[in-house]
Design an enzyme around this catalytic site. Structure first.
Site, mmCIF file in Angstrom:
data_model
loop_
_atom_site.group_PDB
_atom_site.id
_atom_site.type_symbol
_atom_site.label_atom_id
_atom_site.label_comp_id
_atom_site.label_asym_id
_atom_site.label_seq_id
_atom_site.Cartn_x
_atom_site.Cartn_y
_atom_site.Cartn_z
ATOM 1 N N PHE A 172 3.412 9.590 4.881
ATOM 2 C CA PHE A 172 3.900 8.961 3.645
ATOM 3 C C PHE A 172 4.471 7.604 4.031
ATOM 4 O O PHE A 172 5.454 7.523 4.768
ATOM 5 C CB PHE A 172 4.988 9.812 2.987
ATOM 6 C CG PHE A 172 5.575 9.182 1.737
ATOM 7 C CD1 PHE A 172 5.215 9.640 0.485
ATOM 8 C CD2 PHE A 172 6.496 8.145 1.821
ATOM 9 C CE1 PHE A 172 5.752 9.062 -0.666
ATOM 10 C CE2 PHE A 172 7.037 7.551 0.682
ATOM 11 C CZ PHE A 172 6.667 8.020 -0.568
ATOM 12 N N GLU A 173 3.826 6.561 3.551
ATOM 13 C CA GLU A 173 4.322 5.194 3.732
ATOM 14 C C GLU A 173 4.070 4.420 2.450
ATOM 15 O O GLU A 173 2.968 4.456 1.904
ATOM 16 C CB GLU A 173 3.591 4.460 4.856
ATOM 17 C CG GLU A 173 3.970 4.820 6.250
ATOM 18 C CD GLU A 173 3.253 3.955 7.284
ATOM 19 O OE1 GLU A 173 3.763 3.868 8.414
ATOM 20 O OE2 GLU A 173 2.193 3.381 6.963
ATOM 21 N N ILE A 174 5.094 3.737 1.964
ATOM 22 C CA ILE A 174 4.914 2.715 0.939
ATOM 23 C C ILE A 174 5.445 1.447 1.576
ATOM 24 O O ILE A 174 6.643 1.337 1.858
ATOM 25 C CB ILE A 174 5.677 3.045 -0.357
ATOM 26 C CG1 ILE A 174 5.299 4.438 -0.868
ATOM 27 C CG2 ILE A 174 5.367 1.996 -1.424
ATOM 28 C CD1 ILE A 174 6.044 4.854 -2.127
ATOM 29 N N TYR A 209 0.842 -1.189 0.000
ATOM 30 C CA TYR A 209 0.000 0.000 0.000
ATOM 31 C C TYR A 209 0.883 1.248 0.000
ATOM 32 O O TYR A 209 2.041 1.237 0.424
ATOM 33 C CB TYR A 209 -0.914 0.026 1.230
ATOM 34 C CG TYR A 209 -0.175 0.256 2.536
ATOM 35 C CD1 TYR A 209 0.036 1.544 3.037
ATOM 36 C CD2 TYR A 209 0.345 -0.808 3.255
ATOM 37 C CE1 TYR A 209 0.730 1.756 4.216
ATOM 38 C CE2 TYR A 209 1.037 -0.605 4.427
ATOM 39 C CZ TYR A 209 1.234 0.679 4.909
ATOM 40 O OH TYR A 209 1.936 0.871 6.058
ATOM 41 N N HIS A 245 4.531 2.621 14.370
ATOM 42 C CA HIS A 245 5.025 1.938 13.169
ATOM 43 C C HIS A 245 6.542 1.944 13.133
ATOM 44 O O HIS A 245 7.177 0.942 12.764
ATOM 45 C CB HIS A 245 4.483 2.622 11.916
ATOM 46 C CG HIS A 245 3.089 2.213 11.558
ATOM 47 N ND1 HIS A 245 2.510 2.510 10.341
ATOM 48 C CD2 HIS A 245 2.149 1.534 12.263
ATOM 49 C CE1 HIS A 245 1.285 2.024 10.307
ATOM 50 N NE2 HIS A 245 1.042 1.440 11.469
#
Length: 363
Positions: free
Chosen positions: A250-252, A165, A287
């Site tokens: 912002f996380e990929i 995601y 996280h």
């Protein structure tokens, strides 16, 4: 009759010719972006937690993501809300997304108080933090949001179809064209978490988070990866948390990491301790602690070539003009090397050399 040697040579020549026709296979090392530019899509989606009132803020963000990247790949987009999305929100957003847009309501049990939370104690904590002027200190909805982003968004039925995601928030901007697929970069190179900005957390919002984390680790030491990134979190061997975290707006990332036993047990332990409500634990430090402790540090990736802006901070790729990156940006300099950034800690923990001109002004 043909000799055995002639037949062998002919077979070898045919094999070499066929191999020449086949596309190159990925090697075991890290691939550069140019090697990932034309392959099929990954099992991935964009995901946004939004309210109907965020419509104006998300429209420009979507347009930027589509123009900078997604018009070439047509990835889906999942929108999640703790109430039904309005017809206007659905119509306006779906018309500019090149992939399939999906809209889901968050289950009540994921956006409410668990039975074991003392609501009066939580209210007193909010009041005290508001009086102390702590950002979002008095907000009840913000705490539900942080808890949801920490432990539940990847469990939503709409997210079950996807492994990877890309988290996108309203009022954020991509500053540079992206000419490769970051999702594929993660999978091919065995990365699990990607970020663009690292900074310090407000200690007043997480006064006991590290203490609780150490208590969890004392019960589950097997979850700590031997090649972890703990040095990013602490400079005294783990006695104290230095407050560094990856900015999770912002996380990929690989959602299977959050779905795994280590993180699931960690989140459930945190949740029972009540810090999401009694304090103001954010999903970003939660996280970050998990990624830095439970992952191989080589699985964490700094997307240095992706320009990104979330007010008030921007990440601007180093030497973007010389590298041929097509960028625009709202600030004169990248946040990476400012005093409140944790990027120096990240480089040190990863044994990376700092760029030669870390204070360069792009203007």
């Amino acid at each position: 009759m043909l000799s055995k040697r002639y037949v062998l040579v002919s077979v070898l020549a045919t094999i070499c010719f066929l191999l020449f026709l086949l596309p190159p296979m990925y090697d075991s090392g890290t691939l550069n972006p140019q090697q990932l530019s034309s392959d099929p899509r990954e099992n991935a989606t964009f995901v946004t937690l939004a309210r109907n009132s965020d419509l104006d803020g998300i429209m420009g963000t979507i347009r930027g993501v589509e123009d900078r990247f997604n018009h070439r790949y047509n990835y889906d987009w999942v929108f999640l809300n703790n109430e039904e999305f309005s017809d206007e929100f659905i119509k306006m957003t779906s018309q500019i997304i090149s992939g399939e847009a999906k809209y889901g309501v968050i289950p009540k049990e994921h956006w409410s108080y668990p039975d074991y939370i003392d609501k009066e104690k939580a209210a007193e904590g909010r009041k005290k933090m508001e009086e102390d002027g702590i950002i979002y200190g008095g907000s009840e909805s913000y705490r539900h949001m942080c808890r949801y982003e920490s432990g539940f968004f990847f469990q939503h039925p709409l997210m079950q179809d996807y492994r990877y995601y890309w988290r996108v928030e309203p009022d954020t901007l991509l500053l540079c064209d992206i000419n490769y697929d970051p999702f594929k970069y993660l999978r091919v190179n065995n990365k699990a978490y990607g970020f663009t900005i690292a900074l310090y957390e407000y200690m007043a919002t997480i006064p006991t988070l590290w203490e609780v984390t150490l208590k969890f680790l004392s019960s589950f030491p097997e979850y700590v990866h031997p090649h972890n990134l703990a040095k990013f979190l602490s400079e005294d061997g783990g006695q104290n948390y230095n407050r560094c975290h990856f900015w999770s707006n912002f996380e990929i990332a690989d959602a299977d990491f959050w779905r795994g036993d280590a993180y699931q047990n960690y989140f459930k332990f945190l949740d029972r301790m009540g810090g999401f409500f009694y304090e103001r634990w954010g999903d970003a430090p939660v996280h970050s602690l998990a990624a830095a402790l439970f992952l191989d540090r080589d699985q964490i990736h700094f997307f240095e070539d992706i320009g990104y802006y979330h007010p008030p901070y921007a990440h601007v790729p180093e030497n973007f003009l010389e590298r041929g990156l097509k960028c625009t940006f709202p600030e004169k300099r990248t946040f990476d090397w400012e005093g409140y950034s944790c990027m120096r800690h990240y480089y040190s923990a990863q044994d990376m050399e700092l760029p030669p001109q870390v204070d360069r002004i792009y203007w």
